[in-house]
Design an enzyme around this catalytic site. Structure first.
Site, PDB file in Angstrom:
ATOM      1  N   LYS A   1       1.994   6.059   1.024  1.00 25.93           N
ATOM      2  CA  LYS A   1       1.046   5.752  -0.054  1.00 25.93           C
ATOM      3  C   LYS A   1      -0.400   5.826   0.423  1.00 25.93           C
ATOM      4  CE  LYS A   1       2.243   0.879   0.147  1.00 25.93           C
ATOM      5  NZ  LYS A   1       1.337   0.473   1.227  1.00 25.93           N
TER       6      LYS A   1
ATOM      7  N   ARG B   1       1.083  -7.022  -4.339  1.00 28.01           N
ATOM      8  CA  ARG B   1       2.347  -6.976  -3.599  1.00 28.01           C
ATOM      9  C   ARG B   1       3.256  -8.133  -3.980  1.00 28.01           C
ATOM     10  NH1 ARG B   1      -0.104  -3.948   1.082  1.00 28.01           N
ATOM     11  NH2 ARG B   1       1.566  -3.303   2.448  1.00 28.01           N
TER      12      ARG B   1
ATOM     13  N   ARG C   1       3.644   6.706  13.758  1.00 30.69           N
ATOM     14  CA  ARG C   1       2.294   6.750  13.187  1.00 30.69           C
ATOM     15  C   ARG C   1       1.254   6.318  14.217  1.00 30.69           C
ATOM     16  NH1 ARG C   1       1.117   3.843   7.548  1.00 30.69           N
ATOM     17  NH2 ARG C   1       1.808   1.945   8.563  1.00 30.69           N
TER      18      ARG C   1
ATOM     19  N   ARG D   1       8.385  -6.280   7.352  1.00 27.70           N
ATOM     20  CA  ARG D   1       7.628  -5.748   6.213  1.00 27.70           C
ATOM     21  C   ARG D   1       8.568  -5.179   5.160  1.00 27.70           C
ATOM     22  NH1 ARG D   1       3.819  -1.795   9.201  1.00 27.70           N
ATOM     23  NH2 ARG D   1       2.891  -1.313   7.175  1.00 27.70           N
TER      24      ARG D   1
HETATM   25  P1  AMP Z   1      -1.097  -1.816   4.425  1.00 33.54           P
HETATM   26  O1  AMP Z   1      -2.247  -1.155   5.092  1.00 33.54           O
HETATM   27  O2  AMP Z   1      -1.130  -1.707   2.922  1.00 33.54           O
HETATM   28  O3  AMP Z   1       0.231  -1.371   5.000  1.00 33.54           O
HETATM   29  O4  AMP Z   1      -1.214  -3.393   4.732  1.00 33.54           O
HETATM   30  C1  AMP Z   1      -1.164  -3.879   6.047  1.00 33.54           C
HETATM   31  C2  AMP Z   1      -0.883  -5.372   6.039  1.00 33.54           C
HETATM   32  O5  AMP Z   1      -1.971  -6.065   5.407  1.00 33.54           O
HETATM   33  C3  AMP Z   1       0.352  -5.818   5.271  1.00 33.54           C
HETATM   34  O6  AMP Z   1       1.558  -5.684   6.016  1.00 33.54           O
HETATM   35  C4  AMP Z   1       0.004  -7.287   4.988  1.00 33.54           C
HETATM   36  O7  AMP Z   1       0.161  -8.081   6.144  1.00 33.54           O
HETATM   37  C5  AMP Z   1      -1.492  -7.193   4.690  1.00 33.54           C
HETATM   38  N1  AMP Z   1      -1.695  -6.924   3.241  1.00 33.54           N
HETATM   39  C6  AMP Z   1      -2.158  -5.787   2.682  1.00 33.54           C
HETATM   40  N2  AMP Z   1      -2.194  -5.882   1.350  1.00 33.54           N
HETATM   41  C7  AMP Z   1      -1.726  -7.122   1.059  1.00 33.54           C
HETATM   42  C8  AMP Z   1      -1.475  -7.812  -0.146  1.00 33.54           C
HETATM   43  N3  AMP Z   1      -1.697  -7.244  -1.345  1.00 33.54           N
HETATM   44  N4  AMP Z   1      -0.998  -9.078  -0.067  1.00 33.54           N
HETATM   45  C9  AMP Z   1      -0.776  -9.681   1.111  1.00 33.54           C
HETATM   46  N5  AMP Z   1      -0.947  -9.068   2.295  1.00 33.54           N
HETATM   47  C10 AMP Z   1      -1.416  -7.795   2.278  1.00 33.54           C
END
Ligand code: AMP
Length: 215
Positions: free
Chosen positions: A13, A88, A127, A171
């Site tokens: 994404k 989320r 990655r 995750r």
């Molecule tokens: P991402 O870059 O979207 O994979 O996000 C990396 C990490 O940031 C996630 O695994 C969460 O620990 C935190 N995170 C990102 N977006 C959210 C969200 N909407 N709610 C809570 N934690 C978030």
């Protein structure tokens, strides 16, 4: 155009969002990126968030909703934006609805990028991300010309602290229990589009674009 990109971690994404944002010149609102930037800058919110991020846990709804609320209140997000990684949880989705209602607007489309768990594990393990410009690489499919160095800016490539096996497992569990229920929520609103994320990158993007053109 107000769109939301959903999908399990590693579904692509982030990379697809980057291309959509580039092509349509949309402000990108990525909560994960905002947390990582805040951490890089030594901001207390970023330092607090990184404790959860490293373990693969979600940052609290309160902190997350607040950074999105602040970001959405900026002028550039008035007419269009792409949300990546937010909401989320059901509580975040309800909070987002409240913010959008206040702005007198709503989401036009929610994309769900689908992938199998095998592909997700492989993607996250392989990655690598540039410390300076955040460009993403894959050690098999998007290999940097020089090992450990970003093609674009020469920055150092690193593995995200939440891309370790332990963290990735957590995750995915959290995605299943907390985030997947949102698909139903957006399906009922009639704005959910499923995209096969296991195709080559350009084909995934084309499928997204076909939907966007009809919005
Ligand atoms: P991402 O870059 O979207 O994979 O996000 C990396 C990490 O940031 C996630 O695994 C969460 O620990 C935190 N995170 C990102 N977006 C959210 C969200 N909407 N709610 C809570 N934690 C978030």
């Amino acid at each position: 155009m107000k769109i939301l990109m959903m999908g399990p971690p590693g579904a692509g994404k982030g990379s697809q969002s980057a291309k959509v944002v580039d092509h349509y010149d949309l402000p990108s609102i990525s909560t994960g990126q905002m947390f990582r930037d805040a951490y890089k800058n030594g901001d207390p919110i970023g330092i607090e968030a990184m404790k959860y991020i490293k373990k693969g846990e979600l940052v609290s709804d309160d902190i997350t909703n607040e950074i999105v609320r602040l970001r959405l209140s900026k002028n550039d997000a008035e007419n269009s934006f792409l949300l990546d990684g937010f909401p989320r949880t059901v509580a975040q989705a309800a909070a987002l609805d409240g913010m959008l209602t206040k702005m007198g607007t709503k989401l036009d489309a929610v994309f769900n990028i689908l992938s199998s768990n095998d592909v997700l594990f492989e993607r996250m393990e392989q990655r690598r991300v540039c410390r300076s410009c955040d460009t993403t690489y894959h050690l098999k499919f998007k290999i940097p010309k020089e090992c450990g160095v970003c093609d674009k800016c020469g920055g150092e490539l690193y593995q995200r602290p939440d891309d370790t096996l332990e963290s990735v497992k957590r995750r995915l569990e959290i995605y299943e229990t907390k985030t997947r229920p949102l698909l139903d929520y957006y399906d009922k609103k009639g704005i959910l589009y499923h995209i096969n994320g296991m195709q080559p990158f350009d084909n995934v993007y084309n499928d997204i674009e076909l939907v966007i053109r009809d919005l």
